[in-house]
Design an enzyme around this catalytic site. Structure first.
Site, PDB file in Angstrom:
ATOM      1  N   SER A   1       0.803  -1.226   0.000  1.00  0.00           N
ATOM      2  CA  SER A   1       0.000   0.000   0.000  1.00  0.00           C
ATOM      3  C   SER A   1       0.835   1.274   0.000  1.00  0.00           C
ATOM      4  O   SER A   1       0.316   2.347  -0.291  1.00  0.00           O
ATOM      5  CB  SER A   1      -0.959   0.020   1.193  1.00  0.00           C
ATOM      6  OG  SER A   1      -0.252   0.235   2.394  1.00  0.00           O
TER       7      SER A   1
ATOM      8  N   LYS B   1       0.860   4.720   6.655  1.00  0.00           N
ATOM      9  CA  LYS B   1       0.144   5.581   5.715  1.00  0.00           C
ATOM     10  C   LYS B   1       0.727   6.985   5.787  1.00  0.00           C
ATOM     11  O   LYS B   1       1.502   7.309   6.682  1.00  0.00           O
ATOM     12  CB  LYS B   1      -1.358   5.640   6.036  1.00  0.00           C
ATOM     13  CG  LYS B   1      -2.066   4.297   6.092  1.00  0.00           C
ATOM     14  CD  LYS B   1      -2.194   3.615   4.757  1.00  0.00           C
ATOM     15  CE  LYS B   1      -2.863   2.246   4.896  1.00  0.00           C
ATOM     16  NZ  LYS B   1      -2.776   1.447   3.696  1.00  0.00           N
TER      17      LYS B   1
END
Length: 198
Positions: A67, A103
């Site tokens: 990701s 993230k």
């Protein structure tokens, strides 16, 4: 009448030099043992302090998943620093359902986030420059835009926008401050890719 014969052996008295040499040998052995003991204690203390520092201030983690590509790849080992200030663009690690996710901070408390169909992100009405993203995408989102970040929370997104599940999806939502482990500052493995992370 039998005569008894006694074998009298004269005791050999060591010379002064031999006595000095033996004393020096014993002193050296005692110093060697003290030095060895001190060194072992010092190594134990250093190891304990290193583990404590790594746990409290500089956690080391291994990346799992894609990701955050192309910034971070699966298997990379990274170093985080614990602090309480996070800005747009910072790469952070946080706990979510007993997993540690990585993230990028897009907005902080009170910021208004908007994402168009092409994946262009605006924060408080300004287009966000994102050189770390190679392919923009709206991704998996089920929230309504424009979206205002609640107090004490952060809106986060992965760099691989098409596959990342992040704050665009209510399954994860915005991250609370106490979920955050720290900011990613350095990739330490693989050796050929050691670099400061921006």
């Amino acid at each position: 009448m039998t005569e008894k014969h006694y074998d009298l052996r004269t005791a050999r008295i060591p010379s002064e030099e031999a006595v000095k040499a033996e004393r020096e040998r014993l002193k050296y052995r005692k110093r060697y043992r003290q030095t060895l003991r001190t060194t072992i204690y010092a190594l134990i203390v250093v190891a304990a302090v290193s583990v404590l520092l790594a746990t409290l201030f500089l956690p080391v983690l291994q990346v799992s998943g894609t990701s955050m590509e192309p910034t971070l790849s699966d298997g990379d080992i990274i170093l985080l620093i614990k602090n309480g200030k996070f800005e747009t663009g910072d790469l952070i690690g946080f706990y979510y359902q007993n997993k540690l996710l990585l993230k990028r901070v897009i907005g902080g408390p009170g910021d208004v986030i908007d994402i168009d169909d092409e994946g262009n992100v605006t924060v408080n009405g300004e287009l966000l420059e994102e050189p770390y993203v190679t392919a923009k995408s709206l991704g998996e989102t089920d929230i309504t835009y424009p979206y205002q970040v609640p107090e004490s929370r952060y809106f986060v997104m992965g760099d691989n926008r098409a596959t990342s599940i992040d704050s665009r999806n209510s399954a994860i939502g915005c991250i609370e401050v106490d979920q955050i482990v720290g900011k990613v500052i350095l990739r330490v493995w693989p050796l050929s890719h050691i670099s400061i992370i921006n």
